[in-house]
Design a protein around this motif. Structure first.
Motif, PDB file in Angstrom:
ATOM      1  N   LEU A   9       0.821  -1.007   0.229  1.00 50.64           N
ATOM      2  CA  LEU A   9      -0.264  -0.037  -0.234  1.00 50.64           C
ATOM      3  C   LEU A   9       1.327   1.124  -0.230  1.00 50.64           C
ATOM      4  CD1 LEU A   9      -3.312   0.618   0.231  1.00 50.64           C
ATOM      5  CD2 LEU A   9      -3.072   0.997   2.853  1.00 50.64           C
ATOM      6  N   LEU A  10       1.097   2.011  -0.796  1.00 45.41           N
ATOM      7  CA  LEU A  10       1.003   3.301  -0.858  1.00 45.41           C
ATOM      8  C   LEU A  10       0.687   3.815  -0.884  1.00 45.41           C
ATOM      9  CD1 LEU A  10       2.874   2.592  -4.647  1.00 45.41           C
ATOM     10  CD2 LEU A  10       3.958   2.103  -2.433  1.00 45.41           C
ATOM     11  N   VAL A  34      -5.232 -11.443   2.499  1.00 45.30           N
ATOM     12  CA  VAL A  34      -4.952 -11.105   3.888  1.00 45.30           C
ATOM     13  C   VAL A  34      -3.980 -10.116   4.542  1.00 45.30           C
ATOM     14  CG1 VAL A  34      -3.683 -11.794   6.197  1.00 45.30           C
ATOM     15  CG2 VAL A  34      -5.857 -12.911   4.483  1.00 45.30           C
ATOM     16  N   ASP A  35      -2.258  -9.740   3.684  1.00 43.18           N
ATOM     17  CA  ASP A  35      -1.948  -8.927   3.834  1.00 43.18           C
ATOM     18  C   ASP A  35      -2.476  -7.089   2.842  1.00 43.18           C
ATOM     19  OD1 ASP A  35       0.079 -10.395   5.148  1.00 43.18           O
ATOM     20  OD2 ASP A  35       1.344 -10.699   3.507  1.00 43.18           O
ATOM     21  N   LEU A  36      -2.759  -7.135   2.388  1.00 40.54           N
ATOM     22  CA  LEU A  36      -3.539  -5.976   1.717  1.00 40.54           C
ATOM     23  C   LEU A  36      -4.404  -5.842   2.584  1.00 40.54           C
ATOM     24  CD1 LEU A  36      -3.244  -3.519   0.192  1.00 40.54           C
ATOM     25  CD2 LEU A  36      -4.168  -5.263  -1.938  1.00 40.54           C
ATOM     26  N   ILE A  37      -5.699  -6.668   3.340  1.00 42.04           N
ATOM     27  CA  ILE A  37      -6.652  -6.100   3.898  1.00 42.04           C
ATOM     28  C   ILE A  37      -5.792  -5.770   4.780  1.00 42.04           C
ATOM     29  CG2 ILE A  37      -8.482  -6.871   4.731  1.00 42.04           C
ATOM     30  CD1 ILE A  37      -8.969  -8.747   2.934  1.00 42.04           C
ATOM     31  N   HIS A  38      -5.383  -6.299   5.772  1.00 41.25           N
ATOM     32  CA  HIS A  38      -4.254  -5.683   7.117  1.00 41.25           C
ATOM     33  C   HIS A  38      -4.083  -4.478   6.679  1.00 41.25           C
ATOM     34  CE1 HIS A  38      -4.305 -10.046   8.920  1.00 41.25           C
ATOM     35  NE2 HIS A  38      -5.081  -9.460   8.973  1.00 41.25           N
ATOM     36  N   ALA A  39      -3.697  -3.934   5.276  1.00 41.64           N
ATOM     37  CA  ALA A  39      -2.776  -2.863   5.506  1.00 41.64           C
ATOM     38  C   ALA A  39      -3.461  -1.521   4.998  1.00 41.64           C
ATOM     39  CB  ALA A  39      -1.419  -3.241   3.898  1.00 41.64           C
ATOM     40  N   LEU A  40      -4.176  -1.849   4.407  1.00 43.89           N
ATOM     41  CA  LEU A  40      -5.338  -0.768   4.309  1.00 43.89           C
ATOM     42  C   LEU A  40      -6.472  -0.513   5.805  1.00 43.89           C
ATOM     43  CD1 LEU A  40      -7.477  -2.003   1.024  1.00 43.89           C
ATOM     44  CD2 LEU A  40      -6.575   0.142   1.535  1.00 43.89           C
ATOM     45  N   THR A  41      -6.529  -1.495   6.240  1.00 42.04           N
ATOM     46  CA  THR A  41      -6.818  -1.583   7.374  1.00 42.04           C
ATOM     47  C   THR A  41      -5.976  -0.432   8.396  1.00 42.04           C
ATOM     48  OG1 THR A  41      -8.122  -3.618   7.663  1.00 42.04           O
ATOM     49  CG2 THR A  41      -8.074  -2.725  10.046  1.00 42.04           C
ATOM     50  N   GLY A  42      -4.838  -0.650   8.917  1.00 42.20           N
ATOM     51  CA  GLY A  42      -3.713  -0.369   9.383  1.00 42.20           C
ATOM     52  C   GLY A  42      -3.978   1.718   8.920  1.00 42.20           C
ATOM     53  N   ALA A  43      -3.763   1.424   7.494  1.00 45.27           N
ATOM     54  CA  ALA A  43      -3.749   2.897   7.076  1.00 45.27           C
ATOM     55  C   ALA A  43      -5.272   3.403   7.323  1.00 45.27           C
ATOM     56  CB  ALA A  43      -3.676   2.662   5.381  1.00 45.27           C
ATOM     57  N   VAL A  44      -6.180   2.911   7.344  1.00 42.61           N
ATOM     58  CA  VAL A  44      -6.809   4.147   7.656  1.00 42.61           C
ATOM     59  C   VAL A  44      -7.151   4.270   9.191  1.00 42.61           C
ATOM     60  CG1 VAL A  44      -9.857   4.012   7.662  1.00 42.61           C
ATOM     61  CG2 VAL A  44      -8.622   3.129   5.523  1.00 42.61           C
ATOM     62  N   ARG A  45      -6.890   3.153  10.370  1.00 41.56           N
ATOM     63  CA  ARG A  45      -7.183   3.514  11.325  1.00 41.56           C
ATOM     64  C   ARG A  45      -6.298   4.673  11.391  1.00 41.56           C
ATOM     65  NH1 ARG A  45      -9.755   0.170  14.330  1.00 41.56           N
ATOM     66  NH2 ARG A  45     -10.848  -1.632  13.594  1.00 41.56           N
ATOM     67  N   ALA A  46      -5.030   4.530  11.295  1.00 39.81           N
ATOM     68  CA  ALA A  46      -4.013   5.623  11.269  1.00 39.81           C
ATOM     69  C   ALA A  46      -4.248   6.556  10.918  1.00 39.81           C
ATOM     70  CB  ALA A  46      -2.639   5.199  10.981  1.00 39.81           C
ATOM     71  N   ALA A  47      -5.044   7.205   9.382  1.00 37.24           N
ATOM     72  CA  ALA A  47      -5.819   8.213   9.027  1.00 37.24           C
ATOM     73  C   ALA A  47      -6.967   8.789   9.217  1.00 37.24           C
ATOM     74  CB  ALA A  47      -6.240   7.870   7.660  1.00 37.24           C
ATOM     75  N   MET A  48      -7.269   8.124  10.690  1.00 35.76           N
ATOM     76  CA  MET A  48      -8.618   8.303  11.503  1.00 35.76           C
ATOM     77  C   MET A  48      -7.941   9.354  12.371  1.00 35.76           C
ATOM     78  SD  MET A  48     -11.136   5.061  11.037  1.00 35.76           S
ATOM     79  CE  MET A  48     -12.471   5.460  12.175  1.00 35.76           C
ATOM     80  N   GLU A  49      -6.650   8.555  13.193  1.00 39.16           N
ATOM     81  CA  GLU A  49      -6.340   9.581  14.455  1.00 39.16           C
ATOM     82  C   GLU A  49      -5.842  10.665  13.651  1.00 39.16           C
ATOM     83  OE1 GLU A  49      -6.898   8.913  17.187  1.00 39.16           O
ATOM     84  OE2 GLU A  49      -8.041   7.222  15.999  1.00 39.16           O
ATOM     85  N   ASN A  50      -5.227  10.859  12.413  1.00 40.31           N
ATOM     86  CA  ASN A  50      -3.793  11.894  12.247  1.00 40.31           C
ATOM     87  C   ASN A  50      -4.898  13.427  11.641  1.00 40.31           C
ATOM     88  OD1 ASN A  50      -2.342  13.859  11.199  1.00 40.31           O
ATOM     89  ND2 ASN A  50      -1.399  11.958   9.573  1.00 40.31           N
ATOM     90  N   ARG A  51      -4.500  14.208  12.617  1.00 37.67           N
ATOM     91  CA  ARG A  51      -5.753  15.333  12.121  1.00 37.67           C
ATOM     92  C   ARG A  51      -5.448  16.529  10.944  1.00 37.67           C
ATOM     93  NH1 ARG A  51      -8.620  17.864  16.071  1.00 37.67           N
ATOM     94  NH2 ARG A  51      -8.125  20.748  15.374  1.00 37.67           N
TER      95      ARG A  51
END
Length: 263
Positions: A9-10, A34-51
């Protein structure tokens, strides 16, 4: 279990708060491993926390958006538990995108098939090249697109979604726009420009107000009419307490541009 891939995921965040997430499995048509799903999930969670992130754009590298689940990976699993874990992680990712307080926009080129079409049906806004195609083709290979059906049937009418699900036949970007699966089909050379223009327009608003509005939209859709009005009345009362509401109304009356505090 296949080995973990690198750079699945870039991520690119511009100065205006638009985060572009690019699924980067071009050799596999950006199949949702599975790995791409986990990467997307992590990136979206991080984006939700990034103001600093105000809007998320989702796209695919290479020839197309996403072919759906990685069928080779699916066939490599040897137990129900492995299949169930894949499906549960994908469902959790789709629900995270749906509930993400920040708007999510898809930019689609090539094809969006099966779980790739599910992604398109899940996000808030979607724009596609005129040559893009969309389908839920599981019925053609003996594996009905049951989980993509959840998002598809909530994005378009029952008869439209059932035709896609029962025939597996692809539809054009023009038809996808006509049935409400995407917002607009545009010439290939205008896709990035169109998506980024919409993303930056949204990003220029108060993020507090945008997020409040998106949450209210999702909540009121499942309510009876009277309940929806009652709920949204309270949302407006709460919104009026915000500094950005006072600033926005004052700026309008004073004929000047607002200066948002995102609060």
């Amino acid at each position: 279990m296949p080995g973990r891939e690198e750079n699945l995921l870039l991520s690119d965040l511009d100065s205006g708060g638009v985060l572009v997430l690019t699924m980067n499995r071009p050799e596999a048509y950006n199949a949702l491993s599975v790995d791409l799903i986990h990467a997307l999930t992590g990136a979206v969670r991080a984006a939700m926390e990034n103001r600093d992130v105000r809007v998320i754009v989702l796209r695919g590298a290479g020839r197309g958006f996403s072919a759906g689940h990685d069928l080779a990976e699916v066939l490599s699993f040897e137990s129900d538990d492995e299949h169930r874990a894949l499906l549960e992680s994908c469902a959790a990712m789709m629900q995270l995108l749906d509930s993400c307080p920040k708007p999510v926009i898809a930019a689609i080129h090539g094809s969006a098939f099966a779980a790739g079409c599910q992604l398109v049906a899940t996000v808030d806004l979607a724009f596609a090249e005129e040559t893009a195609r969309f389908s839920t083709p599981g019925v053609n290979i003996g594996l009905f697109c049951s989980t993509p059906m959840v998002a598809l049937s909530r994005a378009v009418s029952s008869k439209r979604s059932l035709r896609m699900l029962l025939t597996g036949a692809p539809i054009s970007a023009a038809e996808a726009a006509a049935i409400g699966l995407i917002n607009e089909a545009v010439p290939s050379e205008r896709l990035d420009e169109t998506v980024m223009s919409v993303a930056r327009e949204i990003a220029s608003k108060s993020s507090y107000v945008v997020q409040l509005g998106k949450a209210a939209f999702k909540a009121q859709k499942g309510m009876e009419l009277a309940d929806a009005y009652s709920y949204c009345n309270e949302v407006v009362v709460e919104n009026l307490k915000a500094r950005d509401a006072s600033e926005g109304i004052s700026a309008f009356l004073e004929k000047r541009d607002p200066e948002w505090s995102d609060s």
